[in-house]
Design an enzyme around this catalytic site. Structure first.
Site, PDB file in Angstrom:
ATOM      1  N   GLU A 313       0.739  -1.579   0.025  1.00  0.00           N
ATOM      2  CA  GLU A 313       0.332   0.521   0.134  1.00  0.00           C
ATOM      3  C   GLU A 313       1.129   1.149  -0.581  1.00  0.00           C
ATOM      4  O   GLU A 313       1.604   1.742   0.435  1.00  0.00           O
ATOM      5  CB  GLU A 313      -0.976   0.167   1.333  1.00  0.00           C
ATOM      6  CG  GLU A 313      -1.746  -1.060   1.051  1.00  0.00           C
ATOM      7  CD  GLU A 313      -3.003  -0.653   2.960  1.00  0.00           C
ATOM      8  OE1 GLU A 313      -4.651  -1.114   2.207  1.00  0.00           O
ATOM      9  OE2 GLU A 313      -2.169  -0.198   3.259  1.00  0.00           O
ATOM     10  N   CYS A 314       0.946   2.428  -1.276  1.00  0.00           N
ATOM     11  CA  CYS A 314       1.474   3.503  -0.948  1.00  0.00           C
ATOM     12  C   CYS A 314       3.003   3.310  -1.127  1.00  0.00           C
ATOM     13  O   CYS A 314       3.907   2.823  -1.768  1.00  0.00           O
ATOM     14  CB  CYS A 314       0.445   4.292  -0.279  1.00  0.00           C
ATOM     15  SG  CYS A 314       1.142   5.524  -0.801  1.00  0.00           S
TER      16      CYS A 314
END
Length: 433
Positions: A313-314
């Site tokens: 994530e990110c």
């Protein structure tokens, strides 16, 4: 667990410091305080944890829905909950502080900048209270904390000007030691820049805890909330300064469904034997050289090539890419799992609540499932022309051309931060096993 919401007249008015002073004051009175944050932020909660001594709960109507938000609140541990708001009280189209307070039926303690005003502080608070009716919101603005207010005549002038139906809960004195340094993505993390103890104690002494406790109340219970069966899956979660943006509820949900082991790529830990790897967001750009040299990330790349389920994530997406270029134009090799070259910028590239629709079965969703999340990043990813994506972006920016969820092997990288109430991590556990 009774609670209050600390709202502000605007962003930057000092909600975080006021929240920390309230937490400190309540703890000094012997209360077991559960901190929480309205909105999807990871940084303010790190400051809450540093003062309260326990993880802060995330309360976001978009990410969790009303029932999920109430469920997350009641999973907290304490006798009083202090919820820091997001932006100004009424700002935000899908999960404002006012919306969170309304759905939880909690009173609002309004933080007002009093640096150059007395009666005007009261007028501002009165206006925020009356605006609720105009906006069609059932929001109870119970009183104020005066930010940057001196004692003596200044404090008396504010207190005496308030209408009878607005309480004076105290003040935060104007002290440079009560300022938290910031950088891209927001404030420094709590473990990096804890507030000066003496200054925080001084602020806490001015807080009227009795009045706060008098107005605090307990939100309604959720109507449902069954957690799936426990599995035999083993999930490895990266936890260090490069991967520090994980909601406490996410780790809780993973522990309920699977055996969870943590590891640090920055420390060069061996990658634990596992069925799935979760790389949360964080600051890989601040640790790019260490990640380039990390044998742990080499092991993650090898596991991904072998078909182990990997979710980034990110910051996790950035670390799984081929390279990362900083704002100083220095380029570092990353794990090389996902076909993307990532570049940092001086200005944020996306900031919004997000909704994704799965175009295929993937680690966090079945085809046509929708997932709500949040994106906030200063990087962009230049992906290969034949790159495969798992999601169409219904709301938000995504990675490229309204697509998100970059896929390779059984690895998915996304700019979208997901909350477990979305069902994403239940799907991840099932997919990993």
């Amino acid at each position: 667990m009774n609670g209050i919401v600390v709202g502000g007249t605007r962003s930057g008015v000092g909600k975080t410091v006021a929240t920390l002073a309230i937490v400190r004051a309540l703890r000094a009175r012997g209360h077991d305080v559960q901190p929480a944050k309205a909105g999807p932020d990871f940084i303010d909660p790190s400051h809450h944890e540093a003062v309260a001594g326990k993880p802060s709960r995330t309360l976001d109507l978009w990410l969790e829905g009303r029932e999920g938000m109430r469920r997350n609140y009641h999973r907290g541990d304490g006798d009083v909950c202090v919820v820091e708001g997001v932006m100004g009280l009424y700002d935000g189209d899908c999960s404002s502080t006012a919306m969170v307070a309304e759905e939880l039926d909690l009173p609002v303690v309004l933080v007002v900048d009093a640096k150059a005003g007395m009666e005007s502080v009261a007028a501002t608070a009165h206006g925020f209270r009356e605006y609720a009716e105009h906006a069609g919101r059932d929001v109870d603005v119970a009183g104020v904390v005066a930010q940057r207010a001196h004692g003596g005549r200044h404090e008396r002038g504010i207190r005496d000007a308030l209408p009878d139906d607005l309480a004076y809960f105290g003040r935060i004195p104007p002290r440079s030691a009560l300022e938290i340094p910031d950088r891209h993505l927001g404030l420094h993390m709590g473990e990096e820049a804890a507030l000066d103890e003496a200054a925080l104690d001084e602020a806490a002494e001015s807080i009227n805890t009795d009045r706060l406790l008098d107005v605090a109340r307990t939100p309604p219970r959720p109507e449902s909330g069954a957690v799936g069966d426990r599995t035999d899956a083993r999930i490895a979660v990266a936890r260090d300064a490069a991967f520090c943006f994980a909601y406490p509820a996410t780790v809780e949900r993973l522990r309920e469904r699977a055996d969870v082991v943590t590891f640090s790529p920055l420390a060069g830990d061996d990658l634990p034997a596992c069925d799935g790897v979760y790389l949360p967001g964080g600051y890989p750009e601040l640790h790019a050289r260490a990640l380039e040299d990390s044998s742990t990330m080499d092991a993650v790349a090898a596991a991904a090539a072998d078909g182990v389920a990997v979710l980034g994530e990110c910051g996790g997406l950035m670390a799984l890419s081929e390279s990362l270029t900083t704002t100083d134009e220095e380029t570092y090799e990353m794990a090389g799992v996902l076909p993307a070259e990532v570049r940092m910028h001086d200005r944020y590239q996306a900031l919004d609540h997000v909704e994704l629709r799965a175009t295929r079965d993937t680690l966090t969703a079945a085809a046509d499932d929708r997932r709500r999340g949040h994106e906030f990043h200063y990087s962009n990813a230049d992906v290969d022309g034949d790159a495969r994506f798992a999601f169409d972006v219904v709301r938000g920016s995504g990675i490229r051309d309204d697509r998100d969820g970059l896929c390779e092997h059984r690895t998915v990288g996304t700019y979208c931060h997901l909350h477990p109430e979305s069902g994403a991590f239940d799907a991840f556990v099932e997919g990993a096993r």
